[in-house]
Design a protein around this motif. Structure first.
Motif, PDB file in Angstrom:
ATOM      1  N   ASP A  27     -11.439  42.863 -44.833  1.00 56.30           N
ATOM      2  CA  ASP A  27     -11.625  43.658 -46.043  1.00 56.30           C
ATOM      3  C   ASP A  27     -11.897  42.760 -47.228  1.00 56.30           C
ATOM      4  N   SER A  28     -12.402  43.369 -48.270  1.00 55.82           N
ATOM      5  CA  SER A  28     -12.681  42.636 -49.494  1.00 55.82           C
ATOM      6  C   SER A  28     -11.384  42.017 -50.024  1.00 55.82           C
ATOM      7  N   GLY A  29     -11.462  40.759 -50.395  1.00 57.16           N
ATOM      8  CA  GLY A  29     -10.296  40.077 -50.941  1.00 57.16           C
ATOM      9  C   GLY A  29      -9.412  39.431 -49.904  1.00 57.16           C
ATOM     10  N   GLU A  30      -9.765  39.585 -48.636  1.00 51.93           N
ATOM     11  CA  GLU A  30      -8.933  39.000 -47.587  1.00 51.93           C
ATOM     12  C   GLU A  30      -9.288  37.542 -47.347  1.00 51.93           C
ATOM     13  N   PHE A  31      -8.305  36.814 -46.892  1.00 50.36           N
ATOM     14  CA  PHE A  31      -8.462  35.399 -46.586  1.00 50.36           C
ATOM     15  C   PHE A  31      -8.363  35.251 -45.066  1.00 50.36           C
ATOM     16  N   LEU A  32      -9.514  35.039 -44.428  1.00 51.02           N
ATOM     17  CA  LEU A  32      -9.537  34.907 -42.966  1.00 51.02           C
ATOM     18  C   LEU A  32      -9.647  33.444 -42.597  1.00 51.02           C
ATOM     19  N   ILE A  33      -8.816  33.013 -41.666  1.00 53.76           N
ATOM     20  CA  ILE A  33      -8.917  31.632 -41.213  1.00 53.76           C
ATOM     21  C   ILE A  33      -9.305  31.587 -39.744  1.00 53.76           C
ATOM     22  N   LEU A  34     -10.350  30.838 -39.461  1.00 58.03           N
ATOM     23  CA  LEU A  34     -10.739  30.589 -38.084  1.00 58.03           C
ATOM     24  C   LEU A  34     -10.128  29.255 -37.693  1.00 58.03           C
ATOM     25  N   ASP A 202      -4.448  35.385 -44.869  1.00 58.15           N
ATOM     26  CA  ASP A 202      -3.957  36.753 -44.702  1.00 58.15           C
ATOM     27  C   ASP A 202      -4.081  37.118 -43.242  1.00 58.15           C
ATOM     28  N   CYS A 203      -5.047  36.500 -42.601  1.00 52.93           N
ATOM     29  CA  CYS A 203      -5.405  36.888 -41.252  1.00 52.93           C
ATOM     30  C   CYS A 203      -5.919  35.644 -40.522  1.00 52.93           C
ATOM     31  N   ILE A 204      -5.387  35.387 -39.352  1.00 53.56           N
ATOM     32  CA  ILE A 204      -5.787  34.204 -38.592  1.00 53.56           C
ATOM     33  C   ILE A 204      -6.505  34.636 -37.323  1.00 53.56           C
ATOM     34  N   ALA A 205      -7.625  33.983 -37.044  1.00 54.45           N
ATOM     35  CA  ALA A 205      -8.285  34.192 -35.748  1.00 54.45           C
ATOM     36  C   ALA A 205      -8.172  32.878 -34.978  1.00 54.45           C
ATOM     37  N   VAL A 206      -7.410  32.888 -33.895  1.00 50.35           N
ATOM     38  CA  VAL A 206      -7.274  31.683 -33.090  1.00 50.35           C
ATOM     39  C   VAL A 206      -8.387  31.692 -32.053  1.00 50.35           C
ATOM     40  N   MET A 207      -9.200  30.640 -32.058  1.00 51.16           N
ATOM     41  CA  MET A 207     -10.362  30.603 -31.168  1.00 51.16           C
ATOM     42  C   MET A 207     -10.211  29.526 -30.112  1.00 51.16           C
TER      43      MET A 207
END
Lengths: 373, 292
Positions: A27-34, A202-207
């Motif tokens: 979403d807008s304003g979210e901090f996503l980390i790959l 805010d949200c982590i994607a573990v790859m």
């Protein structure tokens, strides 16, 4: 509406699949980390979002618009590179305003934007310098300033802190977090540093190997990992994986850790955490996952209700870090790490009674490495 | 330069002395032909026949230089090599500029806008560096004839550009390989296109390799004889061909002083270029990546 949506994206280099069906939406304003080890495809995914590399199939939407086949310039994104990629022949001021100039923003507005970000990042005194005259931390700020000047829809950060020394890295990390809180920007951030991931996201994607193994909040990823890889990757020192056997004991289960030459260690599995699948694992090898902080000294009470389970082991190495002490203890076939308070007076070779917080323990299938409970 | 730390023993000093002695001798030997040429070019003819090669000029005169420039006979005409000197410039300057520009664009495209087969294209261009001049004389003559520019300056410029591109592309390609691709990515994200990125981002940091390319091309084309003699008419000859004609045209007595003066005139521009830009040449050849 999602600020950024990645839908079934695949990327192949020849016969090699670098991204295998990746889907993310933020979403807008979210901090996503790959986050993931090198070669997991996180940088490729970043380049695909930026439009620097075409995807093999799938779609990318920014602010609801399909940008899959748009040029990088037409996606309204800005990127901070690992090497900063400042234009060496231009001054800091020209570096920051170059993107605006290319977009035919009038000169007065450009000047205003430069002043605004220079003020924000405290680099006003550096504006007339060339990149070669800046320190690593200053270059890092200029690189961020260049991204901030344009106020795009999405910011991409490609391992922006990995070229800084340890102290500066922590400072800049805090600063990025402050900026995000203040500006409310949408950020996609690639890193291989799990501490950066935990602290910023805010949200982590573990790859791993071109797949997203787990997508969730830092708390979910840390405390509720989907498999052994995620559990081992997040957290430092990493989670202890202890080979054990699941046995029935009365109504519930107990984990038996074989310790040759001594009595086996028995750890009862808390009954409130029983799940249906466990019955199939009876008398089979299983992996018990315990983080170093799930151990504590015997006299430390976990909470009002939870007593934890006591366990005894011989300490082989004592590593004081200042804030706490890391103990290495042989247990069964492996050596585990426990984190105890800084006052714990223990010498290598002594035996220590530890309290184990089994309520926070996790179980993995020994073969598939998937989470069981 | 880092100094080598070494104790100054007498033996070490002797070794040093010997080393310098040998080097100085070698340098003198190396510069000797130039000295002889220069001395001979300012001696009157009588002194040359009377003295030896190494005897100093007693009555220095610039007459041989004036004659070589404006009066000496090159074949049937006797108006010196001055006109051909300017001819050479008229050929060399456009040829250098065009081949350097194309080489820069090639190098840029081959490193920053890779396409399928770009490595093969580069390999083929590299191959162009090894083609001997003689091999292409006949096909080139034919081509120039078709294009209707045989025996013209334009024809010579084309030949030199075609041959030069292989080298200039190699120079620029190897230089641009060292410039981080992220710079180009950043500029793309900022909204710049192919030529804009070249002009604003890469060209401003290319000075060292431009110097290399210009010096290399200038000397190569200026010193060329084979193409000059094969593809020129009497009024479009470069100075190297004129020099050859001057030396080979015998009108009784051999005027060594005029020959030497003409040779000096013909060699002067390349010497000047080296003196002015020589240090940039070495610097450019060894220049690595540009830190951003």
């Amino acid at each position: 509406m999602a600020a950024l949506e990645i839908h079934n994206v695949r990327k192949e280099f020849g016969s090699e699949q670098v991204l295998k069906n990746v889907s993310i939406s933020i979403d807008s304003g979210e901090f996503l980390i790959l986050v993931g080890p090198s070669g997991c495809g996180k940088s490729t995914l970043m380049n695909a979002i930026a439009g620097l590399e075409p995807v093999t199939s799938g779609n990318i939407y920014i602010d609801g618009e399909d940008v899959t086949w748009r040029t990088p310039a037409d996606r309204d994104i800005a990127m901070v590179f690992q090497s900063y990629a400042l234009y060496p022949s231009m001054t800091v001021r020209q570096n920051i305003s170059f993107g605006l100039e290319m977009r035919k923003v009038p000169k007065a507005e450009r000047e205003q934007a430069v002043e605004r970000v220079a003020d924000l990042l405290q680099i006003t005194h550096l504006l007339e310098r060339k990149p070669a005259q800046l320190s690593g931390g200053q270059r890092q700020r200029v690189a961020m300033g260049r991204a901030l000047a344009r106020e795009p829809k999405v910011y991409l950060f490609d391992e922006p802190l990995s070229n800084l020394d340890a102290k500066l890295r922590v400072d800049m990390r805090t600063e990025i977090k402050k900026l995000h809180q203040r500006l409310g920007t949408t950020i996609v951030y690639v890193t291989h540093d799990q501490v950066e991931a935990m602290t910023l996201a805010d949200c982590i994607a573990v790859m791993r190997d071109g797949n997203i193994l787990q997508l969730g909040t830092p708390d979910e990823v840390y405390n509720n990992p989907v498999d052994m890889f995620v559990a081992g990757f997040m957290g430092s020192p990493s989670m202890n994986f202890i080979r054990a056997t699941l046995e029935a004991a009365g109504d519930g289960y107990v984990l038996r850790i074989a310790t040759p030459g001594e009595d086996d260690v028995l750890l009862p599995w808390p009954s409130e955490r029983n799940v249906a699948g466990l019955v199939e694992q009876l008398d089979k090898p299983i992996i018990l996952g315990l983080r170093p902080e799930h151990f504590s000294e015997e006299d430390v009470r976990l909470s009002e209700q939870a007593e934890g389970t006591l366990m005894e082991a011989k300490v082989s190495v004592v590593e004081p870090t200042g804030a706490d002490i890391l103990l290495r203890l042989p247990l069964g076939e492996q050596e585990i790490t426990a984190r105890v308070g800084p006052k714990c007076a223990i010498a290598p070779g002594e035996r220590l009674s530890l309290r184990v917080d089994m309520a926070r323990a996790v179980l993995f299938d020994a073969e598939t490495e998937q989470r069981l409970a | 330069m880092a100094n080598v730390i070494r104790r100054q023993t007498p033996a070490a000093r002797l070794g040093r002395g010997l080393l310098y002695g040998v080097l100085i001798l070698a340098a003198l030997f190396y510069i000797l032909p130039l000295v002889v040429m220069l001395m001979t070019s300012v001696k009157p003819l009588s002194e040359i026949s009377a003295g030896t090669l190494l005897s100093l000029p007693q009555n220095p005169t610039l007459e041989p230089w004036a004659k070589a420039w404006g009066e000496a006979c090159t074949g049937m005409r006797c108006d010196g090599i001055g006109g051909y000197f300017w001819n050479s410039f008229a050929i060399v300057i456009p040829a250098v500029l065009i081949s350097t520009t194309i080489g820069a664009l090639n190098g840029y495209a081959l490193t920053k806008w890779r396409f399928k087969g770009s490595e093969l294209v580069f390999a083929l261009m590299l191959f162009g560096c090894f083609i001997p001049f003689q091999v292409v004389l006949l096909p080139m003559a034919q081509t120039l004839g078709w294009l209707g520019i045989s025996s013209s300056r334009a024809g010579l410029i084309l030949v030199h550009v075609v041959f030069g591109i292989a080298f200039t592309t190699l120079f620029f390609r190897n230089f641009y390989v060292g410039i981080p691709n992220e710079l180009v990515s950043a500029a793309k994200l900022d909204g710049a296109g192919f030529f804009r990125i070249f002009w604003r981002i890469l060209l401003p940091v290319s000075a060292p390799i431009i110097v290399v390319s210009v010096i290399w091309q200038f000397t190569q084309i200026w010193n060329d004889f084979l193409f000059g003699v094969a593809f020129s008419a009497h009024n479009t000859q470069p100075v190297t061909v004129a020099l050859n004609n001057l030396v080979n045209t015998s009108t009784g007595v051999r005027e060594y002083n005029v020959d030497m003066a003409a040779a000096m005139i013909a060699a002067l521009p390349t010497l000047v270029v080296y003196v002015l830009a020589g240090k940039y040449f070495v610097r450019g050849l060894t220049a690595g990546s540009v830190k951003g």
